[in-house]
Design a protein around this motif. Sequence first.
Motif, short mmCIF file in Angstrom:
data_model
loop_
_atom_site.label_atom_id
_atom_site.label_comp_id
_atom_site.label_asym_id
_atom_site.label_seq_id
_atom_site.Cartn_x
_atom_site.Cartn_y
_atom_site.Cartn_z
N ALA A 199 -24.75 -40.33 -100.09
CA ALA A 199 -25.05 -39.20 -99.22
C ALA A 199 -25.57 -38.00 -100.00
O ALA A 199 -26.45 -37.27 -99.52
CB ALA A 199 -23.79 -38.82 -98.43
N GLU A 200 -25.02 -37.77 -101.20
CA GLU A 200 -25.40 -36.58 -101.96
C GLU A 200 -26.89 -36.57 -102.30
O GLU A 200 -27.49 -35.49 -102.42
CB GLU A 200 -24.56 -36.50 -103.25
CG GLU A 200 -23.11 -36.11 -103.00
CD GLU A 200 -22.97 -34.76 -102.31
OE1 GLU A 200 -23.73 -33.82 -102.66
OE2 GLU A 200 -22.12 -34.65 -101.42
N HIS A 201 -27.50 -37.73 -102.44
CA HIS A 201 -28.92 -37.78 -102.75
C HIS A 201 -29.76 -37.19 -101.61
O HIS A 201 -30.88 -36.73 -101.84
CB HIS A 201 -29.37 -39.21 -103.02
CG HIS A 201 -28.95 -39.72 -104.36
ND1 HIS A 201 -29.38 -40.93 -104.87
CD2 HIS A 201 -28.13 -39.20 -105.30
CE1 HIS A 201 -28.85 -41.12 -106.07
NE2 HIS A 201 -28.08 -40.10 -106.35
N CYS A 202 -29.21 -37.22 -100.41
CA CYS A 202 -29.96 -36.73 -99.26
C CYS A 202 -29.99 -35.21 -99.16
O CYS A 202 -30.77 -34.66 -98.38
CB CYS A 202 -29.40 -37.33 -97.97
SG CYS A 202 -29.78 -39.09 -97.76
N ARG A 203 -29.14 -34.52 -99.92
CA ARG A 203 -29.18 -33.05 -99.89
C ARG A 203 -30.53 -32.54 -100.37
O ARG A 203 -31.07 -31.58 -99.82
CB ARG A 203 -28.06 -32.47 -100.74
CG ARG A 203 -26.66 -32.71 -100.20
CD ARG A 203 -25.62 -31.87 -100.93
NE ARG A 203 -24.28 -32.21 -100.51
CZ ARG A 203 -23.67 -31.73 -99.43
NH1 ARG A 203 -24.32 -30.88 -98.64
NH2 ARG A 203 -22.44 -32.08 -99.13
N ALA A 206 -33.03 -33.19 -97.55
CA ALA A 206 -32.82 -32.25 -96.45
C ALA A 206 -33.42 -30.88 -96.80
O ALA A 206 -34.06 -30.24 -95.95
CB ALA A 206 -31.33 -32.12 -96.16
N ALA A 207 -33.25 -30.46 -98.05
CA ALA A 207 -33.81 -29.18 -98.48
C ALA A 207 -35.33 -29.21 -98.43
O ALA A 207 -35.98 -28.21 -98.07
CB ALA A 207 -33.33 -28.85 -99.89
N PHE A 208 -35.92 -30.36 -98.79
CA PHE A 208 -37.37 -30.50 -98.71
C PHE A 208 -37.85 -30.30 -97.28
O PHE A 208 -38.79 -29.54 -97.02
CB PHE A 208 -37.79 -31.89 -99.22
CG PHE A 208 -39.16 -32.32 -98.75
CD1 PHE A 208 -40.30 -31.84 -99.37
CD2 PHE A 208 -39.30 -33.19 -97.67
CE1 PHE A 208 -41.57 -32.22 -98.93
CE2 PHE A 208 -40.55 -33.58 -97.23
CZ PHE A 208 -41.70 -33.09 -97.87
N VAL A 225 -32.90 -28.73 -89.70
CA VAL A 225 -32.14 -29.85 -90.24
C VAL A 225 -30.66 -29.74 -89.88
O VAL A 225 -30.05 -28.68 -90.05
CB VAL A 225 -32.29 -29.94 -91.77
CG1 VAL A 225 -31.34 -30.98 -92.35
CG2 VAL A 225 -33.73 -30.29 -92.14
N SER A 226 -30.11 -30.84 -89.38
CA SER A 226 -28.66 -30.98 -89.20
C SER A 226 -28.19 -32.01 -90.22
O SER A 226 -28.73 -33.11 -90.28
CB SER A 226 -28.34 -31.45 -87.78
OG SER A 226 -26.96 -31.77 -87.66
N PHE A 227 -27.20 -31.63 -91.03
CA PHE A 227 -26.77 -32.47 -92.15
C PHE A 227 -25.27 -32.66 -92.06
O PHE A 227 -24.49 -31.72 -92.18
CB PHE A 227 -27.14 -31.79 -93.46
CG PHE A 227 -26.98 -32.65 -94.68
CD1 PHE A 227 -28.03 -33.44 -95.13
CD2 PHE A 227 -25.80 -32.66 -95.40
CE1 PHE A 227 -27.90 -34.23 -96.26
CE2 PHE A 227 -25.66 -33.44 -96.53
CZ PHE A 227 -26.71 -34.23 -96.98
#
Length: 332
Positions: free
Chosen positions: A219-223, A226-228, A236-238
């Motif tokens: 999951a952490e890789h998706c931060r 999401a920022a991009f 964005v909802s995270f």
Amino acid sequence: MLRLISCLFLLLGSSLFPATADVLADLSGEPSGAISFMSITPRGPTELMEGSGTATAIAGALHVPSGTTAPGPAMVIMHGSGGILPGREGAWAQRLNEMGVATFIVDSFTPRGFAATGDDQSRLPLAASVADAFAALNLLATHPKVDPKKIGIMGFSKGGQLALYTALEPFRRSVAKDDLRFALHIAFYSSCSIPYLASRTTQAPIVFLLGQEDDFTPAEHCRRYAAFFESHGSPVSFQIFPNAHHGFDLPTDLRYLPRAQTARKCGLDIELEPRLMARRWDDNSSIPPSGISSYLRTCMERGASYGGNAAALASAIESVRSSVTHHLLARN
């Protein structure tokens, strides 16, 4: 009616589609159930951005909720590398149908002659499944009871990547007809270790639904991803659900898949524009397209956990309900 829908979805979960279904170019006749339609099979992102690739008939299952009269919202549902699974794609379709949302479950695998890619992702280029998602969008937009401006996309694992990559403008403009674009992107436990980047996105809302204990697609890789999307104009909802693993929305016990191919130790941005180029996360060095495969061989691993979590599923249902209500069901 729901019993009939459930039976159809059970068949889909077993990867059974009628091999002789007529290939449809539009849905003006308001068909339902199993549908065959045309897509392309590009060998990679460059061919996808050129809109080229081998013409391929793929399949899907369409259901428009009974009682629908005026054009309304719809959701394209994309499976993961395990294919369409019992208790997942069909279950989400039924939940959406009960909300008044039409659903179109796409099968990228069975018509191409295989059932899964979990232990070998090279069996089907990801670009082909991206093309399938846009082909489904193009087709759904022709249905008299579907609002072309209210079509979302939802995907799981590899399908979650598709839910994200279809928000990239270089892919959209190459395959989608006219100005068609998805109105909402919902990504379940997507891999974000090797993301595609572009200078422009569609700026549609993005929803990340992730498991805290996911050792398949961290999951952490998706931060970073999401920022991009936020930096490129997408709301964005995270969400990261505690104690949840990969496949947390499935009705299965947690188990270990020793052959599962995972990119959890990779870190590579693939920039689509102005030319295809990759950049490593660790040292910011660039890699030409010809070197991407060599890099991936050094970082890909095998073995990951997989299974359901009832609490995470309940939270995900509420998140999807809220996002769909706000972005697809709300009146303009």
